[in-house]
Design a protein around this motif. Sequence first.
Motif, PDB file in Angstrom:
ATOM      1  N   ASP A   7      -0.371  -1.762  22.837  1.00  0.00           N
ATOM      2  CA  ASP A   7      -1.641  -2.438  23.135  1.00  0.00           C
ATOM      3  C   ASP A   7      -2.635  -1.489  23.792  1.00  0.00           C
ATOM      4  N   GLY A   8      -3.850  -1.473  23.244  1.00  0.00           N
ATOM      5  CA  GLY A   8      -4.890  -0.615  23.797  1.00  0.00           C
ATOM      6  C   GLY A   8      -4.736   0.848  23.436  1.00  0.00           C
ATOM      7  N   THR A   9      -3.718   1.151  22.644  1.00  0.00           N
ATOM      8  CA  THR A   9      -3.441   2.555  22.293  1.00  0.00           C
ATOM      9  C   THR A   9      -3.258   2.690  20.786  1.00  0.00           C
ATOM     10  N   LEU A  10      -2.083   2.360  20.306  1.00  0.00           N
ATOM     11  CA  LEU A  10      -1.813   2.473  18.873  1.00  0.00           C
ATOM     12  C   LEU A  10      -2.445   1.322  18.098  1.00  0.00           C
ATOM     13  N   LEU A  11      -2.480   0.149  18.726  1.00  0.00           N
ATOM     14  CA  LEU A  11      -3.012  -1.040  18.068  1.00  0.00           C
ATOM     15  C   LEU A  11      -4.485  -1.237  18.383  1.00  0.00           C
ATOM     16  N   ARG A  12      -5.191  -1.808  17.436  1.00  0.00           N
ATOM     17  CA  ARG A  12      -6.579  -2.203  17.696  1.00  0.00           C
ATOM     18  C   ARG A  12      -6.600  -3.475  18.540  1.00  0.00           C
ATOM     19  N   ASN A  13      -7.774  -3.877  18.962  1.00  0.00           N
ATOM     20  CA  ASN A  13      -7.881  -5.007  19.880  1.00  0.00           C
ATOM     21  C   ASN A  13      -7.403  -6.323  19.282  1.00  0.00           C
ATOM     22  N   ASP A  14      -7.361  -6.409  17.955  1.00  0.00           N
ATOM     23  CA  ASP A  14      -6.862  -7.626  17.315  1.00  0.00           C
ATOM     24  C   ASP A  14      -5.346  -7.584  17.116  1.00  0.00           C
ATOM     25  N   GLY A  15      -4.708  -6.546  17.650  1.00  0.00           N
ATOM     26  CA  GLY A  15      -3.258  -6.442  17.575  1.00  0.00           C
ATOM     27  C   GLY A  15      -2.729  -5.851  16.290  1.00  0.00           C
ATOM     28  N   THR A  16      -3.595  -5.312  15.450  1.00  0.00           N
ATOM     29  CA  THR A  16      -3.155  -4.750  14.172  1.00  0.00           C
ATOM     30  C   THR A  16      -3.078  -3.231  14.231  1.00  0.00           C
ATOM     31  N   LEU A  17      -2.304  -2.703  13.321  1.00  0.00           N
ATOM     32  CA  LEU A  17      -2.194  -1.253  13.138  1.00  0.00           C
ATOM     33  C   LEU A  17      -3.084  -0.890  11.955  1.00  0.00           C
ATOM     34  N   SER A  18      -4.102  -0.088  12.181  1.00  0.00           N
ATOM     35  CA  SER A  18      -5.068   0.204  11.119  1.00  0.00           C
ATOM     36  C   SER A  18      -4.429   1.031  10.010  1.00  0.00           C
ATOM     37  N   PRO A  19      -4.933   0.930   8.795  1.00  0.00           N
ATOM     38  CA  PRO A  19      -4.402   1.747   7.699  1.00  0.00           C
ATOM     39  C   PRO A  19      -4.466   3.239   8.010  1.00  0.00           C
ATOM     40  N   ARG A  20      -5.539   3.676   8.668  1.00  0.00           N
ATOM     41  CA  ARG A  20      -5.658   5.093   9.012  1.00  0.00           C
ATOM     42  C   ARG A  20      -4.547   5.525   9.959  1.00  0.00           C
ATOM     43  N   THR A  21      -4.289   4.730  10.983  1.00  0.00           N
ATOM     44  CA  THR A  21      -3.244   5.077  11.942  1.00  0.00           C
ATOM     45  C   THR A  21      -1.869   5.046  11.287  1.00  0.00           C
ATOM     46  N   LEU A  22      -1.638   4.079  10.424  1.00  0.00           N
ATOM     47  CA  LEU A  22      -0.359   4.003   9.730  1.00  0.00           C
ATOM     48  C   LEU A  22      -0.151   5.228   8.844  1.00  0.00           C
ATOM     49  N   ARG A  23      -1.206   5.670   8.161  1.00  0.00           N
ATOM     50  CA  ARG A  23      -1.097   6.880   7.330  1.00  0.00           C
ATOM     51  C   ARG A  23      -0.785   8.094   8.197  1.00  0.00           C
ATOM     52  N   ARG A  26       2.833   8.110   9.180  1.00  0.00           N
ATOM     53  CA  ARG A  26       3.669   8.489   8.028  1.00  0.00           C
ATOM     54  C   ARG A  26       3.614  10.007   7.796  1.00  0.00           C
ATOM     55  N   THR A  27       2.440  10.589   7.975  1.00  0.00           N
ATOM     56  CA  THR A  27       2.295  12.038   7.831  1.00  0.00           C
ATOM     57  C   THR A  27       3.171  12.770   8.839  1.00  0.00           C
ATOM     58  N   ALA A  28       3.148  12.304  10.082  1.00  0.00           N
ATOM     59  CA  ALA A  28       3.965  12.926  11.117  1.00  0.00           C
ATOM     60  C   ALA A  28       5.448  12.783  10.814  1.00  0.00           C
ATOM     61  N   GLU A  29       5.854  11.600  10.373  1.00  0.00           N
ATOM     62  CA  GLU A  29       7.271  11.375  10.039  1.00  0.00           C
ATOM     63  C   GLU A  29       7.706  12.254   8.874  1.00  0.00           C
ATOM     64  N   ASP A  30       6.848  12.370   7.865  1.00  0.00           N
ATOM     65  CA  ASP A  30       7.169  13.200   6.701  1.00  0.00           C
ATOM     66  C   ASP A  30       7.341  14.665   7.088  1.00  0.00           C
ATOM     67  N   ALA A  31       6.674  15.069   8.171  1.00  0.00           N
ATOM     68  CA  ALA A  31       6.776  16.447   8.652  1.00  0.00           C
ATOM     69  C   ALA A  31       7.963  16.644   9.595  1.00  0.00           C
ATOM     70  N   GLY A  32       8.766  15.580   9.797  1.00  0.00           N
ATOM     71  CA  GLY A  32       9.957  15.705  10.624  1.00  0.00           C
ATOM     72  C   GLY A  32       9.785  15.307  12.074  1.00  0.00           C
ATOM     73  N   THR A  33       8.674  14.665  12.393  1.00  0.00           N
ATOM     74  CA  THR A  33       8.417  14.226  13.764  1.00  0.00           C
ATOM     75  C   THR A  33       8.902  12.787  13.941  1.00  0.00           C
TER      76      THR A  33
END
Length: 271
Positions: A7-23, A26-33
């Motif tokens: 809340d207030g960090t990864l999520l937007r104020n409506d409680g959702t995870l934006s498509p940009r943040t989700l992408r 995924r980029t970080a995970e694909d790189a082994g993070t």
Amino acid sequence: MIASDLDGTLLRNDGTLSPRTLRALRTAEDAGTEIVIVTARPPRFVDRLAEAAGLVGTAVCSNGALVYDIAARTVVSSRVLPLTTARRVATALAAAVPEVGFALETGNQVLYEPAYRLRMSEDVGAELPVPTLADLWLTEAPVTKLLVWSDRLDADTLLAAARPGAGDEVQLTHSGGRGLLEISAPGVTKAGTLEMLCAARGIDATEVIAFGDMPNDLTVLTWAGTGYAMANAHPAVLAAVAAHTATNEEDGVADVIERLFAGQVRPAAAV
């Protein structure tokens, strides 16, 4: 590792995870993070988010009281608050700060007495009232947090008023909720649990990038090798953390991750 509050960090104020943040995640995970959610929220909230956004991996929940396997929906480890301690602290706080209400968070439910009148839409179906304050201490469920609520004091004022009465028996903090204080077992913090998680994985603090916005995030932001305060963060967090990013509404976490994996972000000390 990337460790992020919700809340207030990864999520937007409506409680959702934006498509940009989700992408970006995924980029970080694909790189082994590894992505680890570090939140005051209970596992049931993480489950709903995982269903909506497809999150997997590990979450540090309830301000460090629980380590949760998101995909398996299993609590891996827990550090509970003894009920006798919760009762002693509640008695002291009721004397020090009149007209407060109390609730117990178990990870699955919120048990609350009549004076605790805070209701959260996301807890519908998980809230269980008890007839009196005395009945609160009869639960057999493990307690992850004692919640203290005031309808007249903001969270900072409530924290300051409660600290002398709580002593060293518990860990006090708040995550920005109106008049809501969160109390855990002594020594239980987001950073302490994340540090144990990293040690088990062979990850050093210098290899951790953290994001947060509230006082309960400070332990993580100052422990991690690189900690970022959101632009919308609590004033105490902005003052204590050198590196800042854009607001949660502006996808501040994604902004850093995108630049990091483009080779454009250096550790906070060098920013």
